[in-house]
Design a protein around this motif. Structure first.
Motif, PDB file in Angstrom:
ATOM      1  N   ARG A  69       0.834  -1.217   0.000  1.00 17.76           N
ATOM      2  CA  ARG A  69       0.000   0.000   0.000  1.00 17.76           C
ATOM      3  C   ARG A  69       0.865   1.261   0.000  1.00 17.76           C
ATOM      4  NH1 ARG A  69      -5.246  -1.178   0.634  1.00 17.76           N
ATOM      5  NH2 ARG A  69      -5.806  -3.125   1.718  1.00 17.76           N
ATOM      6  N   LYS A 100      -0.456  -0.701  -7.314  1.00 23.46           N
ATOM      7  CA  LYS A 100      -1.772  -0.052  -7.287  1.00 23.46           C
ATOM      8  C   LYS A 100      -2.875  -1.071  -7.523  1.00 23.46           C
ATOM      9  CE  LYS A 100      -0.396   4.546  -8.845  1.00 23.46           C
ATOM     10  NZ  LYS A 100      -0.383   5.469 -10.006  1.00 23.46           N
ATOM     11  N   PHE A 101      -2.618  -1.985  -8.441  1.00 18.28           N
ATOM     12  CA  PHE A 101      -3.607  -3.020  -8.741  1.00 18.28           C
ATOM     13  C   PHE A 101      -3.885  -3.870  -7.497  1.00 18.28           C
ATOM     14  CE2 PHE A 101      -4.183  -7.510 -10.074  1.00 18.28           C
ATOM     15  CZ  PHE A 101      -5.442  -7.395 -10.649  1.00 18.28           C
ATOM     16  N   ILE A 102      -2.829  -4.289  -6.830  1.00 20.43           N
ATOM     17  CA  ILE A 102      -2.996  -5.140  -5.647  1.00 20.43           C
ATOM     18  C   ILE A 102      -3.676  -4.371  -4.513  1.00 20.43           C
ATOM     19  CG2 ILE A 102      -1.770  -6.392  -3.833  1.00 20.43           C
ATOM     20  CD1 ILE A 102       0.371  -7.025  -6.037  1.00 20.43           C
ATOM     21  N   ASN A 104      -5.536  -1.582  -4.702  1.00 21.32           N
ATOM     22  CA  ASN A 104      -6.863  -1.031  -4.970  1.00 21.32           C
ATOM     23  C   ASN A 104      -7.883  -2.054  -5.468  1.00 21.32           C
ATOM     24  OD1 ASN A 104      -5.731   1.412  -4.264  1.00 21.32           O
ATOM     25  ND2 ASN A 104      -5.155   1.876  -6.383  1.00 21.32           N
ATOM     26  N   GLU A 105      -7.444  -2.982  -6.311  1.00 19.99           N
ATOM     27  CA  GLU A 105      -8.389  -3.936  -6.894  1.00 19.99           C
ATOM     28  C   GLU A 105      -8.465  -5.246  -6.104  1.00 19.99           C
ATOM     29  OE1 GLU A 105      -9.992  -2.849  -9.695  1.00 19.99           O
ATOM     30  OE2 GLU A 105      -8.781  -1.020  -9.536  1.00 19.99           O
ATOM     31  N   ARG A 106      -7.411  -5.522  -5.336  1.00 22.16           N
ATOM     32  CA  ARG A 106      -7.387  -6.803  -4.623  1.00 22.16           C
ATOM     33  C   ARG A 106      -7.339  -6.620  -3.118  1.00 22.16           C
ATOM     34  NH1 ARG A 106      -6.208 -11.531  -7.068  1.00 22.16           N
ATOM     35  NH2 ARG A 106      -5.288 -12.127  -5.077  1.00 22.16           N
ATOM     36  N   ASP A 107      -7.625  -5.401  -2.683  1.00 20.20           N
ATOM     37  CA  ASP A 107      -7.682  -5.133  -1.255  1.00 20.20           C
ATOM     38  C   ASP A 107      -6.355  -5.450  -0.556  1.00 20.20           C
ATOM     39  OD1 ASP A 107      -9.230  -4.101   0.809  1.00 20.20           O
ATOM     40  OD2 ASP A 107      -9.772  -6.086   1.567  1.00 20.20           O
ATOM     41  N   GLU A 119      -0.469 -12.472 -13.896  1.00 20.81           N
ATOM     42  CA  GLU A 119      -1.297 -11.353 -14.348  1.00 20.81           C
ATOM     43  C   GLU A 119      -0.764  -9.997 -13.894  1.00 20.81           C
ATOM     44  OE1 GLU A 119      -5.225 -12.334 -13.030  1.00 20.81           O
ATOM     45  OE2 GLU A 119      -5.342 -14.099 -14.348  1.00 20.81           O
TER      46      GLU A 119
END
Length: 352
Positions: A69, A100-102, A104-107, A119
Motif C-alpha cells: 500500500r 496499485k492493482f494489488i 486497490n483492486e485486490r484489497d 497477471e
DNA sequence: AAAACGGGGGG
DNA sequence: CCCCCAGTTTT
C-alpha cells in the motif's frame, strides 16, 4: 523434441544439488520471511541484475515503502527516483502499476498461485515461478540465466537456448528436476549453484558435486555452453542537451516517447544522426538565431542495443519567444529529487 | 520469433 | 572489448 529423464537421473541431480545447497547457503534479506511483497519486490529488482547491484535498492524500497500500500500510494516521480540508476525502468513503472492493482483492486492481497501472479505487470514466467515457490511452496521450476547454463552443460544441450526449441528442452528438464517436496530450496539451490560453481566463465568444476556425470565436462565443451544464437547490434545515437541557465533555474522535460528512459527527466534535447556538434537551433526553432558554443561536456553511455553520445551545451542567453509545452522551468537545486538517466545525473553532479 | 529495454562488473 | 546478470514486454 522431448527430453525425458529417468527417475534415477533426476533424483541423482536433485539430491546432489540439494546437498550442495545445504552446505552452501546464501543468506539474503528477502528470504528471512515469506512475505510475498518482499519476495516480489526482490525478484523484480533482480531481473537482469546482480544481487550486489540490486541489494541497496531493495533495502531502500523496503524502508521507503514497507507495504504494498505504501508503494501504491507513492507518486510516479518518487518511485522513479527510488529506481534511478538501476536501469530497465519499465520495471519500476510496472512495479508501481502492479502495486496499485494489488492495493486497490485486490484489497492489498497478493495473488497466491502461478496464474494469478502472471497477471501482474512485470511478472513473467521466471518471476511467477520464483514467487510461487518462495512465498507459497508451490512446485514451479524457475528458469533464469543460471538454470539455462547449469542444465545445458550437465545434460549436454547443444541446441541454442535462446530459441523456442532450446527453451522448450530446458523447460522440460527443469520441470522434471524440481523437488515436489521442497521446491523453494530446490529453486534457490540451482540458482546459487549456477552463480557460485557453474559460473559463465571459469566454472569451478574441480569442486563440483555434479561433475562426474556432467555431459559438457565429459566432452570438454564447458566453455561452449550454453549456446546462444543471436548476436548483438549496437546503434549509435547523438543526443544534444541544452543546459539553459536562467538565473538559478534551468529547463527540463520528462521523456514520454516510446524510447529509452521513458518516465525519466532530461534537459531539452535535439537528436542528430551524426557526431557533428550543432551550432544553432535553426532546424528545431526556425527563425530563432541563437549561436551555440561548443559542448561543455561530452559523455558516452553504452546500453544493450545502442550507444548514446551525450553532448551538453551551456546556454546563458536563451530568449526565444515561445517554448515547447513540455519544457518545465525548475530551480537547479531541485534537480536532485528527480530521476535522470545515468549520463545526465553524471553531468549534473560534475557541472552544478 | 526477434528486438528493445540500463547499468555495472568480470576477464 | 565482449559477455553476463534471480527477464519481460512489445513488435
Amino acid at each position: 523434441m522431448t527430453s525425458r529423464l529417468t527417475a534415477r537421473e533426476a533424483t541423482h541431480f536433485r539430491e546432489k544439488l540439494l546437498r550442495w545447497y545445504d552446505e552452501n547457503p546464501r543468506p539474503l534479506p528477502w528470504k528471512s520471511d515469506k512475505d510475498p511483497y518482499k519476495i516480489w519486490l526482490s525478484e523484480i529488482i533482480l531481473q537482469q541484475t546482480q544481487v550486489s547491484q540490486g541489494l541497496p535498492y531493495y533495502l531502500h524500497f523496503i524502508e521507503a515503502y514497507p507495504t504494498v500500500r505504501d508503494l501504491a500510494d507513492a507518486s510516479t516521480d518518487e518511485v522513479m527516483k527510488s529506481w534511478e540508476g538501476l536501469g530497465y525502468y519499465s520495471r519500476a513503472r510496472n512495479l508501481h502499476a502492479a502495486a496499485k492493482f494489488i492495493a486497490n483492486e485486490r484489497d492489498g492481497v497478493f495473488p497466491d498461485d502461478y496464474t494469478g501472479l502472471l497477471e501482474l505487470k512485470g511478472v513473467g514466467p521466471y518471476t511467477a515461478a520464483a514467487i510461487a515457490s518462495f512465498a507459497y511452496d508451490l512446485p514451479h521450476a524457475v528458469i533464469d540465466g543460471n538454470v539455462y547454463r547449469v542444465l545445458s552443460r550437465y545434460f549436454g544441450v547443444y541446441e541454442a537456448v535462446d530459441t523456442t526449441i532450446g527453451k522448450k528442452i530446458i523447460t522440460q528438464l527443469a520441470d522434471q528436476l524440481i523437488s515436489r517436496d521442497i521446491p523453494a530450496a530446490y529453486n534457490q539451490a540451482i540458482m546459487n549453484f549456477g552463480a557460485l560453481v557453474c559460473k559463465p566463465k571459469a566454472p569451478v568444476c574441480h569442486s563440483c558435486p555434479l561433475s562426474n556425470r556432467c555431459g559438457a565436462k565429459a566432452d570438454g565443451s564447458i566453455d561452449l555452453l550454453p549456446i546462444k544464437s543471436k548476436r548483438l547490434i549496437r546503434k549509435q545515437r547523438y543526443f544534444h542537451y541544452l543546459i539553459i541557465i536562467d538565473g538559478d533555474n534551468t529547463y527540463i522535460e520528462k521523456r514520454g516517447v516510446d524510447d529509452i528512459w521513458k518516465s525519466l527527466y532530461q534537459f531539452p534535447i535535439l537528436e542528430t544522426s551524426g557526431v557533428t556538434p550543432i551550432t544553432s537551433l535553426q532546424n528545431w526553432m526556425p527563425g530563432y538565431n541563437l549561436h551555440l558554443n561548443k559542448p561543455k561536456t561530452e559523455l558516452k553511455q553504452t546500453l544493450t542495443h545502442q550507444e548514446i553520445h551525450g553532448l551538453f551545451y551551456i546556454v546563458r542567453d536563451f530568449n526565444a519567444d515561445t517554448l515547447p509545452d513540455s519544457w518545465v522551468k525548475k530551480p537547479i537545486s531541485s534537480l536532485d529529487t528527480l530521476a535522470f538517466p545515468k549520463m545526465i545525473r553524471t553531468f549534473i553532479s560534475d557541472y552544478f
